[in-house]
Write an enzyme that holds these catalytic residues in place. Structure first.
Site, short mmCIF file in Angstrom:
data_model
loop_
_atom_site.label_atom_id
_atom_site.label_comp_id
_atom_site.label_asym_id
_atom_site.label_seq_id
_atom_site.Cartn_x
_atom_site.Cartn_y
_atom_site.Cartn_z
N ASP A 174 67.34 -43.39 -2.66
CA ASP A 174 67.80 -42.82 -1.38
C ASP A 174 68.87 -43.63 -0.65
OD1 ASP A 174 65.87 -44.79 -0.96
OD2 ASP A 174 64.64 -43.64 0.44
N GLU A 221 62.66 -39.97 8.79
CA GLU A 221 63.93 -39.42 8.29
C GLU A 221 64.37 -38.12 8.97
OE1 GLU A 221 61.53 -40.58 6.31
OE2 GLU A 221 62.49 -42.45 5.66
#
Ligand code: DMJ
Length: 650
Positions: free
Chosen positions: A414, A549
């Site tokens: 990520d 997130e």
């Protein structure tokens, strides 16, 4: 625990001619024994069995409730609060105020019909059909299997690195949580009444104060609060939550809390400790947290501490390839890979650059930046990428990617993508290799990983394994809408914003389509025509760790578009954190099951990033002040610690 009362049993006395204690009787087969009973006896037995079956079915919800932990409604100032508790630990005052427990709503009547666009609502209501029940059943079997295997294999953290069992609260199963004896209540506030206009910023400050209260009382100076057991968990033994939360307190203007934390840093915090720390985690949380607090406050205490930990982490780069090891002993100055491999995780070795580069700039000591820049240069040139997408592992001896052919924007890869863009921004948009790699990777995402779900055509980012596409998406991937939007703000192609908006909707739906309104850790999207809902969740993936997130991306999307829906989505999410994860005695807990609003099953762990990131991004999302951490001046590291964009002369 419920014990069956005597009334639950029917006692029968046989009066027939047989001697039922004789050896001969005991040796006979059941069928022969049955045949020897009189008709009256047989009828009586059959009647009793039927009665027991009917009673069993009628009392089922009550029985399960006992095994799941009782839920009571307790009168509190300002309304009623739902508290799933074990009665013995209910405080006296709560026992007196205890009310009747309302019937749990049926599957069709549950929360999802209150969330999501009307199209989705209708579809969600239909979910009890036969095929779905079959899928659900399969998932239960799968999870049972996983539970059994869990006991045999080592526990795995979010990036897959093995962690010791005694610090592995993430691995706690629902069963373990249920078996705990001293379980304080998880607050479940009743929001069914009409909400008055609320001050959202104040609500975030309240949430922080509540989290901090638990940390202060039960975990002060330790790494993580365990709010259910009112204790703490150690990972590095460095006051992780306290350091991660420093700049959040500053931004939320919680002066008193900040001052007491600062006193702890100046009097108690020592890095001269014989402990192994993970290079990536301690860089983004500790080094990043100290550097940003230094910038916000101007207090050199934090810079001195940052320099100390940064220097102690440097032995990690002493490897044959200069690709750093995952672990460093900050007391001994030694470093090593995990016990079972000489690989490091790609996201870990490529997401420490913002912090070490900034440390060099501040100290005028070039060694920190040189070490992390070398990693980026090596990764830039490596074979094994696919359209700019990187594998998940890299070997510290050879410097080559390993486990080739698997590509994800989730765990282990990520923040590689996030830091390509952010380093380019930090350095004044001059390092073109970083930008090229970022743009190429996005093309790789579009070409290989981007698909639409059925029935609502939500855009999602799946995974690729040796050419095989999987519609699996980690919640971690929800950093991407925010990163895409940030890129557009810094001059990258406008179509990235379109993609950002679509993915933002998807990430919101990962919350809205769940019964608690909280996202699971991992979802699988349906792609077949005629699917009933977009998102499926395997039983083993139903946990929520209070991750940031989605809130992070909502913050960026709101800052750049000013579309109020992003704030409203964030507000919904904050309310659901309050409803399902807030622990009455202080703190918030990660939960095991976002699909069970009746018993989300607390995990007994408040991750440091809840204070470091999640609450900070909520606050920035609701703030009208664009100068509060201006995106013209700062770039956030992957743990939400703002670091300055370097002045153009440098
Ligand atoms: C944080 O430590 C960081 O945001 C990291 O990049 C990803 N994982 C957690 C939060 O989910």
């Amino acid at each position: 625990m419920h014990s069956p009362s005597r009334k639950d049993f029917v006692s029968l006395t046989f009066t027939g001619s047989g001697n039922y204690n004789s050896k001969q009787w005991k040796r006979q087969s059941c069928w022969r024994k049955w045949k020897q009973l009189s008709r009256l006896q047989r009828n009586l037995i059959l009647f009793t069995m039927a009665l027991m079956l009917v009673c069993g079915i009628a009392t089922y919800p009550t029985v399960t409730e006992h095994f799941r932990g009782l839920t009571v409604v307790v009168k509190e100032e300002g309304g009623h609060v739902l508290k799933p508790v074990i009665p013995e630990v209910l405080p006296e005052s709560d026992k007196q105020n205890q009310l009747l427990v309302p019937e749990p709503p049926s599957e069709q009547k549950r929360a999802p019909d209150k969330r999501g666009p009307p199209g989705l609502q209708n579809r969600l209501q239909k979910k009890g059909n036969g095929s779905d029940i079959q899928v659900e059943e399969n998932q239960i079997q799968e999870a049972k299997k996983a539970d059994i295997e869990e006991g045999e294999k080592p526990l795995v953290n979010r990036r897959g690195a093995l962690i010791e069992a005694d610090q592995a609260t993430e691995g706690g199963t629902a069963k373990e949580a249920e078996n705990k004896v001293d379980v304080p209540a998880v607050e479940q506030e009743d929001h069914s009444h009409k909400e008055p206009e609320v001050d959202r910023l104040e609500a975030v400050r309240d949430a922080f104060r509540h989290a901090w209260k638990g940390y202060k009382e039960f975990a002060w100076g330790q790494d993580e609060l365990r709010p259910i057991s009112k204790s703490y968990g150690e990972w590095f033994g460095l006051g992780l939550t306290l350091i991660d939360a420093l700049d959040t307190m500053w931004i939320l203007n919680l002066k008193e809390e900040f001052e007491e934390a600062k006193t702890w840093v100046s009097t108690e915090l020592s890095f001269n400790k014989n402990v192994d720390v993970n290079l990536f985690e301690s860089t983004i949380r500790i080094l990043g947290g100290l550097l940003s607090t230094y910038h916000l406050t101007g207090d050199t205490l934090f810079l001195d501490k940052a320099k100390d930990i940064g220097t102690r982490l440097m032995p990690a780069f002493n490897t044959p390839s200069k690709i750093p090891y995952s672990d460093v002993n900050i007391g001994k100055g030694t470093a090593h890979p995990p016990r079972w491999t000489s690989d490091s995780t790609v996201a870990e070795v490529t997401s420490i650059q913002l912090e070490f580069r900034e440390l060099s700039r501040l100290t005028q000591d070039t060694r920190y930046q040189a070490a992390v820049d070398e990693v980026m240069q090596k990764v830039h040139k490596l074979e094994g990428k696919q359209d700019g997408l990187v594998p998940m592992f890299i070997n510290t001896n050879s410097g080559q990617f390993t486990h080739l052919g698997v590509f994800t924007l989730g765990a282990r890869a990520d923040s590689y993508y996030e830091y390509l863009l952010k380093q380019w921004i930090q350095g004044g948009k001059k390092e073109t290799e970083l930008l090229e790699d970022y743009l190429q990777a996005l093309e790789g995402v579009k070409k290989n990983l981007l698909k639409k779900s059925s029935p609502n055509r939500l855009t999602f980012v799946g995974e690729l394994s040796h050419g095989q596409f999987s519609p699996k998406m980690d919640h971690l991937v929800c950093f991407l809408p925010g990163t895409l939007a940030l890129g557009v703000h810094h001059g990258l192609p406008a179509d990235h914003m379109e993609l950002a908006k679509q993915l933002m909707e998807t990430c919101y739906q990962m919350y809205a389509q769940m019964e608690t309104g909280l996202s699971p850790e991992i979802v699988h999207f349906n792609m077949h025509e005629g699917s009933i809902r977009d998102v499926d969740v395997k039983l083993a993936d139903r946990h929520n760790l209070l991750r940031p997130e989605t809130v992070e991306s909502l913050f960026y999307l709101y800052r750049f578009t000013k579309d109020r829906k992003y704030r409203d989505w964030g507000w919904e999410i904050l309310q659901n954190f309050n409803k399902y994860t807030k622990v009455s005695t202080g703190g918030y807990t990660s939960i095991n099951n976002v699909r069970d609003p009746e018993y989300p099953s607390p995990r007994d762990k408040m991750e440091s990033f809840f204070l470091g990131e999640t609450l900070k991004y909520f606050y920035l999302l609701f703030s009208d002040d664009p100068e509060l951490v201006s995106l013209e001046k700062y770039v956030f590291n992957t743990e939400a610690h703002p670091l300055p964009i370097w002045p153009s002369a440098e």
